[in-house]
Design an enzyme around this catalytic site. Structure first.
Site, PDB file in Angstrom:
ATOM      1  N   ILE A   1       0.824  -1.204   0.000  1.00 36.06           N
ATOM      2  CA  ILE A   1       0.000   0.000   0.000  1.00 36.06           C
ATOM      3  C   ILE A   1       0.861   1.257   0.000  1.00 36.06           C
ATOM      4  O   ILE A   1       0.570   2.231  -0.681  1.00 36.06           O
ATOM      5  CB  ILE A   1      -0.940   0.023   1.233  1.00 36.06           C
ATOM      6  CG1 ILE A   1      -1.768  -1.259   1.332  1.00 36.06           C
ATOM      7  CG2 ILE A   1      -1.816   1.259   1.236  1.00 36.06           C
ATOM      8  CD1 ILE A   1      -2.696  -1.511   0.167  1.00 36.06           C
TER       9      ILE A   1
ATOM     10  N   ARG B   1      -5.431  -8.892   6.502  1.00 38.16           N
ATOM     11  CA  ARG B   1      -4.566  -8.346   7.549  1.00 38.16           C
ATOM     12  C   ARG B   1      -3.861  -7.113   7.002  1.00 38.16           C
ATOM     13  O   ARG B   1      -3.173  -7.181   5.993  1.00 38.16           O
ATOM     14  CB  ARG B   1      -3.518  -9.366   7.991  1.00 38.16           C
ATOM     15  CG  ARG B   1      -4.090 -10.687   8.510  1.00 38.16           C
ATOM     16  CD  ARG B   1      -4.763 -10.499   9.847  1.00 38.16           C
ATOM     17  NE  ARG B   1      -5.186 -11.774  10.407  1.00 38.16           N
ATOM     18  CZ  ARG B   1      -6.439 -12.071  10.705  1.00 38.16           C
ATOM     19  NH1 ARG B   1      -7.406 -11.185  10.504  1.00 38.16           N
ATOM     20  NH2 ARG B   1      -6.743 -13.226  11.226  1.00 38.16           N
TER      21      ARG B   1
ATOM     22  N   ARG C   1       3.436  14.599  19.723  1.00 39.34           N
ATOM     23  CA  ARG C   1       3.242  13.397  18.924  1.00 39.34           C
ATOM     24  C   ARG C   1       1.990  13.562  18.080  1.00 39.34           C
ATOM     25  O   ARG C   1       0.868  13.590  18.597  1.00 39.34           O
ATOM     26  CB  ARG C   1       3.123  12.163  19.821  1.00 39.34           C
ATOM     27  CG  ARG C   1       4.410  11.828  20.547  1.00 39.34           C
ATOM     28  CD  ARG C   1       5.493  11.484  19.579  1.00 39.34           C
ATOM     29  NE  ARG C   1       6.618  10.832  20.229  1.00 39.34           N
ATOM     30  CZ  ARG C   1       7.626  10.345  19.571  1.00 39.34           C
ATOM     31  NH1 ARG C   1       7.694  10.445  18.254  1.00 39.34           N
ATOM     32  NH2 ARG C   1       8.613   9.778  20.213  1.00 39.34           N
TER      33      ARG C   1
ATOM     34  N   GLU D   1      21.154   8.187  19.818  1.00 41.11           N
ATOM     35  CA  GLU D   1      19.889   8.810  20.233  1.00 41.11           C
ATOM     36  C   GLU D   1      20.014   9.485  21.596  1.00 41.11           C
ATOM     37  O   GLU D   1      19.517  10.587  21.803  1.00 41.11           O
ATOM     38  CB  GLU D   1      18.757   7.780  20.265  1.00 41.11           C
ATOM     39  CG  GLU D   1      18.240   7.375  18.914  1.00 41.11           C
ATOM     40  CD  GLU D   1      17.535   8.506  18.164  1.00 41.11           C
ATOM     41  OE1 GLU D   1      17.043   9.473  18.777  1.00 41.11           O
ATOM     42  OE2 GLU D   1      17.480   8.414  16.924  1.00 41.11           O
TER      43      GLU D   1
ATOM     44  N   GLU E   1      19.389  13.492  21.830  1.00 39.85           N
ATOM     45  CA  GLU E   1      18.202  13.985  22.535  1.00 39.85           C
ATOM     46  C   GLU E   1      18.494  14.575  23.897  1.00 39.85           C
ATOM     47  O   GLU E   1      17.745  15.418  24.375  1.00 39.85           O
ATOM     48  CB  GLU E   1      17.158  12.864  22.645  1.00 39.85           C
ATOM     49  CG  GLU E   1      16.597  12.464  21.299  1.00 39.85           C
ATOM     50  CD  GLU E   1      15.373  11.577  21.381  1.00 39.85           C
ATOM     51  OE1 GLU E   1      14.903  11.268  22.494  1.00 39.85           O
ATOM     52  OE2 GLU E   1      14.873  11.198  20.305  1.00 39.85           O
TER      53      GLU E   1
ATOM     54  N   GLY F   1      -0.186  -6.599  17.190  1.00 42.64           N
ATOM     55  CA  GLY F   1      -1.378  -6.935  16.422  1.00 42.64           C
ATOM     56  C   GLY F   1      -1.327  -6.511  14.962  1.00 42.64           C
ATOM     57  O   GLY F   1      -2.007  -7.105  14.120  1.00 42.64           O
TER      58      GLY F   1
ATOM     59  N   GLU G   1       7.354  -3.610  14.583  1.00 44.01           N
ATOM     60  CA  GLU G   1       8.385  -2.783  15.202  1.00 44.01           C
ATOM     61  C   GLU G   1       8.874  -3.438  16.487  1.00 44.01           C
ATOM     62  O   GLU G   1       8.098  -3.700  17.391  1.00 44.01           O
ATOM     63  CB  GLU G   1       7.857  -1.385  15.543  1.00 44.01           C
ATOM     64  CG  GLU G   1       8.912  -0.537  16.234  1.00 44.01           C
ATOM     65  CD  GLU G   1       8.388   0.765  16.809  1.00 44.01           C
ATOM     66  OE1 GLU G   1       9.107   1.767  16.727  1.00 44.01           O
ATOM     67  OE2 GLU G   1       7.260   0.775  17.323  1.00 44.01           O
TER      68      GLU G   1
ATOM     69  N   GLU H   1      16.432  17.538  12.861  1.00 42.75           N
ATOM     70  CA  GLU H   1      15.818  18.806  12.448  1.00 42.75           C
ATOM     71  C   GLU H   1      14.310  18.821  12.614  1.00 42.75           C
ATOM     72  O   GLU H   1      13.716  19.878  12.830  1.00 42.75           O
ATOM     73  CB  GLU H   1      16.195  19.121  10.996  1.00 42.75           C
ATOM     74  CG  GLU H   1      17.644  19.521  10.831  1.00 42.75           C
ATOM     75  CD  GLU H   1      17.974  19.905   9.396  1.00 42.75           C
ATOM     76  OE1 GLU H   1      17.053  20.143   8.596  1.00 42.75           O
ATOM     77  OE2 GLU H   1      19.180  19.977   9.094  1.00 42.75           O
TER      78      GLU H   1
ATOM     79  N   GLU I   1      12.592  17.457  15.032  1.00 40.41           N
ATOM     80  CA  GLU I   1      12.191  17.229  16.417  1.00 40.41           C
ATOM     81  C   GLU I   1      12.297  18.516  17.234  1.00 40.41           C
ATOM     82  O   GLU I   1      13.252  19.268  17.102  1.00 40.41           O
ATOM     83  CB  GLU I   1      13.080  16.176  17.089  1.00 40.41           C
ATOM     84  CG  GLU I   1      12.827  14.773  16.626  1.00 40.41           C
ATOM     85  CD  GLU I   1      13.679  13.759  17.373  1.00 40.41           C
ATOM     86  OE1 GLU I   1      13.159  12.665  17.617  1.00 40.41           O
ATOM     87  OE2 GLU I   1      14.852  14.043  17.691  1.00 40.41           O
TER      88      GLU I   1
END
Length: 183
Positions: free
Chosen positions: A13, A37, A64, A94, A98, A116, A120, A141, A143
């Protein structure tokens, strides 16, 4: 009893820089017919439980878009292309980007974020011996982050208020709490 669903047909998709979305037509086990699915394939991520020498957890506050709200979270980020072979280096990157800190990492958990519909897998590390980096790597950039160092009690209050609302940070908080009980 058989559980495996066999893929009959896969339709891609969307393919983006972070994940791929597919729609699978599957054959259900034990002759129960077919089903659809919708799946997201993700390269994986790292997250870091960073506790300062003063026994405070480092959190980042950020917006978010998926939940249309800000949240307080442990430092985390997606694995860039090629980082699957060295997720610990990605976690250190990271942490530095951060928070401006570096430290020694130990793998705590390896878990799926939303089993489900998404593959990840997040590697959750605990950082110890934190030190400030003199010239840290710049934040991404795209964030906008605000840093907080919170006590266990303050973290619990953020959780109660709904400001901590993501699974990785809740797991980190429970891990930190358990570690404090075992001292």
């Amino acid at each position: 009893m058989e559980f495996e669903e066999k893929t009959v047909q896969r339709t891609e998709i969307y393919q983006g820089p972070i994940f791929k979305v597919v729609q699978d037509q599957v054959e259900l086990p034990e002759g129960k017919g077919q089903a659809q699915r919708d799946l997201i394939f993700h390269n994986g991520a790292v997250a870091i439980i960073a506790i300062t020498p003063e026994n405070k957890m480092i959190l980042v506050k950020q917006y978010r878009k998926a939940i249309e709200a800000t949240s307080y979270e442990i430092p985390a980020g997606k694995l860039e292309v090629g980082e699957n072979t060295d997720p610990q280096a990605a976690a250190l990157r990271e942490l530095e980007e951060e928070t401006g800190y570096t430290g020694q990492l130990e793998l705590v958990y390896d878990f799926y974020s939303a089993i489900g519909f998404c593959n990840e897998k997040i590697k959750l590390y605990s950082a110890s011996h934190l030190t400030k980096v003199e010239n840290p790597r710049p934040q991404d950039e795209d964030e906008t982050l605000e840093l907080f160092e919170v006590s266990l009690e303050e973290a619990h209050q953020l959780l109660q208020n709904g400001d901590i609302c993501d699974a990785k940070t809740i797991m980190a908080l429970q891990y930190w709490e358990r570690k404090n009980l075992n001292k």
